[in-house]
Design a protein around this motif. Structure first.
Motif, short mmCIF file in Angstrom:
data_model
loop_
_atom_site.label_atom_id
_atom_site.label_comp_id
_atom_site.label_asym_id
_atom_site.label_seq_id
_atom_site.Cartn_x
_atom_site.Cartn_y
_atom_site.Cartn_z
N GLU A 221 0.85 -1.20 0.00
CA GLU A 221 0.00 0.00 0.00
C GLU A 221 0.88 1.24 0.00
O GLU A 221 1.56 1.54 0.98
N VAL A 222 0.89 1.95 -1.12
CA VAL A 222 1.71 3.14 -1.26
C VAL A 222 0.92 4.24 -1.95
O VAL A 222 -0.08 3.98 -2.62
N HIS A 223 1.37 5.48 -1.77
CA HIS A 223 0.84 6.59 -2.56
C HIS A 223 1.55 6.61 -3.91
O HIS A 223 2.68 6.15 -4.05
N TRP A 224 0.87 7.21 -4.89
CA TRP A 224 1.44 7.35 -6.23
C TRP A 224 1.47 8.81 -6.65
O TRP A 224 0.59 9.59 -6.28
N ILE A 225 2.48 9.16 -7.45
CA ILE A 225 2.52 10.44 -8.14
C ILE A 225 2.58 10.15 -9.63
O ILE A 225 3.39 9.33 -10.08
N CYS A 226 1.72 10.83 -10.39
CA CYS A 226 1.73 10.74 -11.85
C CYS A 226 2.32 12.05 -12.37
O CYS A 226 1.68 13.11 -12.27
N THR A 227 3.53 12.00 -12.93
CA THR A 227 4.15 13.22 -13.41
C THR A 227 3.46 13.77 -14.65
O THR A 227 3.55 14.97 -14.93
N TYR A 228 2.74 12.94 -15.38
CA TYR A 228 1.96 13.43 -16.52
C TYR A 228 0.82 14.32 -16.03
O TYR A 228 0.66 15.46 -16.49
N LYS A 229 0.02 13.84 -15.09
CA LYS A 229 -1.07 14.64 -14.56
C LYS A 229 -0.55 15.93 -13.91
O LYS A 229 -1.14 17.01 -14.07
N ALA A 230 0.55 15.81 -13.19
CA ALA A 230 1.11 16.98 -12.52
C ALA A 230 1.63 18.00 -13.53
O ALA A 230 1.46 19.21 -13.36
N ALA A 231 2.28 17.51 -14.59
CA ALA A 231 2.81 18.41 -15.61
C ALA A 231 1.70 19.19 -16.31
O ALA A 231 1.88 20.37 -16.65
N LEU A 232 0.56 18.56 -16.52
CA LEU A 232 -0.58 19.27 -17.12
C LEU A 232 -0.99 20.47 -16.27
O LEU A 232 -1.37 21.53 -16.79
N ARG A 233 -0.92 20.33 -14.96
CA ARG A 233 -1.31 21.40 -14.04
C ARG A 233 -0.23 22.47 -13.93
O ARG A 233 -0.52 23.67 -13.95
N VAL A 234 1.02 22.02 -13.78
CA VAL A 234 2.11 22.95 -13.49
C VAL A 234 2.60 23.65 -14.76
O VAL A 234 2.96 24.84 -14.73
N TRP A 235 2.62 22.94 -15.90
CA TRP A 235 3.12 23.51 -17.15
C TRP A 235 2.07 23.36 -18.26
O TRP A 235 2.31 22.67 -19.27
N PRO A 236 0.92 24.00 -18.14
CA PRO A 236 -0.11 23.86 -19.18
C PRO A 236 0.34 24.39 -20.54
O PRO A 236 -0.21 23.99 -21.58
N ASP A 237 1.35 25.27 -20.56
CA ASP A 237 1.82 25.85 -21.81
C ASP A 237 2.93 25.04 -22.47
O ASP A 237 3.47 25.45 -23.51
N ALA A 238 3.28 23.88 -21.92
CA ALA A 238 4.30 23.03 -22.54
C ALA A 238 3.83 22.60 -23.93
O ALA A 238 2.63 22.37 -24.14
N PRO A 239 4.74 22.47 -24.90
CA PRO A 239 4.32 22.08 -26.25
C PRO A 239 3.76 20.67 -26.32
O PRO A 239 2.98 20.34 -27.21
N SER A 240 4.15 19.82 -25.39
CA SER A 240 3.63 18.46 -25.26
C SER A 240 3.90 18.02 -23.83
O SER A 240 4.80 18.57 -23.17
N HIS A 241 3.13 17.07 -23.36
CA HIS A 241 3.32 16.61 -21.98
C HIS A 241 3.82 15.16 -21.94
O HIS A 241 3.70 14.49 -20.93
N SER A 242 4.43 14.72 -23.04
CA SER A 242 5.08 13.41 -23.03
C SER A 242 6.38 13.50 -22.24
O SER A 242 6.94 14.59 -22.05
N ASN A 243 6.86 12.36 -21.82
CA ASN A 243 8.10 12.29 -21.06
C ASN A 243 9.26 12.93 -21.84
O ASN A 243 10.00 13.78 -21.32
#
Length: 238
Positions: free
Chosen positions: A111-133
């Motif tokens: 039982e662990v918490h998870w972080i999704c860097t894709y979901k977070a990147a959408l919030r933090v950097w909405p102006d990024a040209p793409s949100h792929s790794n």
């Protein structure tokens, strides 16, 4: 504190397709800040032949996994402290963690918490040209990222390494708790991906179209985004 970034290469998009590689890279914090560790990986016997179309992505073949451990044994080596028989890491991280979590269930990781860097990147950097790794890697240009460890792309160790740097950059903009909260929710999309407003920022989509979308049977990310945008405009109009 240590966060473990993980990445899987598989024989398909969902179970029962097998896993053929697991990559991992730790992000460790000390008094000077967050530091990205050295990536590691384990090839895994997926239990069935690797389809040529997936080999074309990650270039792992049947010959590469001869004698490799099973997924269960490899996962135990990555996630568990054998001496204490428990999973010691509080948070696991992946880019588009929804994919990895199909195989990395609580039965596998504990039982662990998870972080999704894709979901977070959408919030933090909405102006990024793409949100792929890969696109975020070249857009952000994280300091200290070594090209020899970040490549080849679409292999589990290098991809986990790149994601660890994305996580470090995210933590410079928001808190660990906020990243966990964002990751527990559907993705907040930036642009409409369908219909007559395809490619338009959701913030610029007409209100009547938002209301129409909210009544449709759509995926959870789209519905979450539409309802969030309707709520934002309603609150702004008060």
């Amino acid at each position: 504190m240590m966060l473990r970034v993980v990445d899987l290469e598989t024989c398909g998009f969902e179970p029962p397709a097998g896993v053929c590689e697991i990559g991992f890279c730790d992000l460790v914090r000390d008094e000077e800040g967050w530091h990205v560790g050295v990536p590691g990986h384990l090839l895994i016997d997926p239990g069935s032949p690797i389809p040529p179309e997936t080999s074309a992505v990650h270039h792992i073949t049947d010959a590469d996994v001869i004698g490799a451990p099973s997924f269960e044994d490899a996962a135990r080596a990555v996630f568990f402290d054998e001496e204490r028989d428990l999973a010691p890491r509080v948070v696991l991280v992946a880019h588009n963690a929804r994919f990895e979590r199909q195989w990395l269930t609580p039965e596998v990781t504990g039982e662990v918490h998870w972080i999704c860097t894709y979901k977070a990147a959408l919030r933090v950097w909405p102006d990024a040209p793409s949100h792929s790794n890969g696109a975020l890697r070249y857009w952000l240009k994280p300091e200290g990222l070594r090209r020899d460890r970040a490549e080849p792309a679409h292999r589990a160790g290098p991809d986990a390494y790149v994601t660890a740097f994305l996580l470090r950059e995210l933590l410079a903009h928001t808190t660990l708790d906020d990243l966990v909260l964002i990751s527990s929710q559907p993705a907040l999309l930036v642009r409409c991906s369908f219909g007559k407003h395809r490619g338009t920022l959701w913030s610029e989509v007409p209100y009547d179209y938002l209301m129409w979308c909210a009544r449709q049977d759509m995926d959870e990310d789209t519905l979450f985004t539409v309802r969030s945008e309707i709520r934002r405009r309603t609150e702004a109009a008060r």
